[in-house]
Design a protein around this motif. Sequence first.
Motif, mmCIF file in Angstrom:
data_model
loop_
_atom_site.group_PDB
_atom_site.id
_atom_site.type_symbol
_atom_site.label_atom_id
_atom_site.label_comp_id
_atom_site.label_asym_id
_atom_site.label_seq_id
_atom_site.Cartn_x
_atom_site.Cartn_y
_atom_site.Cartn_z
ATOM 1 N N ALA A 25 0.839 -1.198 0.000
ATOM 2 C CA ALA A 25 0.000 0.000 0.000
ATOM 3 C C ALA A 25 0.875 1.250 0.000
ATOM 4 N N GLU A 26 0.313 2.339 -0.498
ATOM 5 C CA GLU A 26 1.059 3.592 -0.595
ATOM 6 C C GLU A 26 1.665 4.010 0.743
ATOM 7 N N GLU A 27 0.879 4.015 1.775
ATOM 8 C CA GLU A 27 1.350 4.441 3.097
ATOM 9 C C GLU A 27 2.548 3.606 3.551
ATOM 10 N N ASN A 28 2.473 2.307 3.355
ATOM 11 C CA ASN A 28 3.560 1.417 3.758
ATOM 12 C C ASN A 28 4.819 1.659 2.931
ATOM 13 N N LEU A 29 4.644 1.841 1.626
ATOM 14 C CA LEU A 29 5.805 2.061 0.761
ATOM 15 C C LEU A 29 6.494 3.373 1.109
ATOM 16 N N LEU A 30 5.730 4.413 1.281
ATOM 17 C CA LEU A 30 6.324 5.704 1.617
ATOM 18 C C LEU A 30 7.047 5.659 2.954
ATOM 19 N N SER A 31 6.557 4.858 3.887
ATOM 20 C CA SER A 31 7.192 4.789 5.204
ATOM 21 C C SER A 31 8.524 4.045 5.181
ATOM 22 N N ILE A 32 8.736 3.156 4.207
ATOM 23 C CA ILE A 32 9.995 2.399 4.167
ATOM 24 C C ILE A 32 10.968 2.916 3.116
ATOM 25 N N ALA A 33 10.505 3.761 2.223
ATOM 26 C CA ALA A 33 11.377 4.278 1.160
ATOM 27 C C ALA A 33 12.326 5.336 1.732
ATOM 28 N N ASN A 61 -7.136 -0.651 -4.358
ATOM 29 C CA ASN A 61 -6.964 -0.124 -3.002
ATOM 30 C C ASN A 61 -5.922 -0.893 -2.191
ATOM 31 N N ARG A 62 -5.587 -2.099 -2.630
ATOM 32 C CA ARG A 62 -4.603 -2.912 -1.899
ATOM 33 C C ARG A 62 -3.178 -2.452 -2.170
ATOM 34 N N GLY A 63 -2.952 -1.675 -3.243
ATOM 35 C CA GLY A 63 -1.618 -1.160 -3.520
ATOM 36 C C GLY A 63 -1.082 -1.593 -4.868
ATOM 37 N N ILE A 64 0.239 -1.710 -4.948
ATOM 38 C CA ILE A 64 0.914 -2.095 -6.183
ATOM 39 C C ILE A 64 1.952 -3.166 -5.876
ATOM 40 N N GLU A 65 2.324 -3.909 -6.912
ATOM 41 C CA GLU A 65 3.384 -4.901 -6.764
ATOM 42 C C GLU A 65 4.176 -4.981 -8.059
ATOM 43 N N LEU A 66 5.346 -5.566 -7.989
ATOM 44 C CA LEU A 66 6.168 -5.733 -9.177
ATOM 45 C C LEU A 66 5.544 -6.771 -10.092
ATOM 46 N N ASN A 67 5.614 -6.530 -11.388
ATOM 47 C CA ASN A 67 5.133 -7.480 -12.389
ATOM 48 C C ASN A 67 6.341 -8.286 -12.849
ATOM 49 N N ASN A 68 6.473 -9.503 -12.352
ATOM 50 C CA ASN A 68 7.664 -10.296 -12.656
ATOM 51 C C ASN A 68 7.778 -10.659 -14.127
ATOM 52 N N SER A 69 6.714 -10.528 -14.887
ATOM 53 C CA SER A 69 6.776 -10.782 -16.328
ATOM 54 C C SER A 69 7.446 -9.639 -17.072
#
Length: 105
Positions: A25-33, A61-69
């Motif tokens: 989620a955005e909030e989580n990513l911003l907190s660890i970046a 709403n769950r966020g984003i993830e890397l697309n391994n493809s």
Amino acid sequence: MRKPSVKCALLAAMIAEHRWGSPIAEENLLSIAAIETGDYPTASEVFDELRSEEYITSKGNRGIELNNSEFGALADVLYDECEWEPFEIRSRLKHYEGWDEHEWT
């Protein structure tokens, strides 16, 4: 050493925390970046922009993830925009097998 762009800081954090099938989620990513608090408004905009990148999968709403493809496109961004060295990219994208397709390798 120059400070990475907000986009590159977000990608680095995503790669470090990547878990298959677990969007961040955005909030989580911003907190660890590795970004300063004053960069949060920009980071929020970049987060939204990342949703449309081919190497990112948006999970609403769950966020984003890397697309391994699409690790090839991600590797190019890390090299061209983030100025990562090839050995850094190889060590972080361990499951990617298309190294021969890049002229920078």
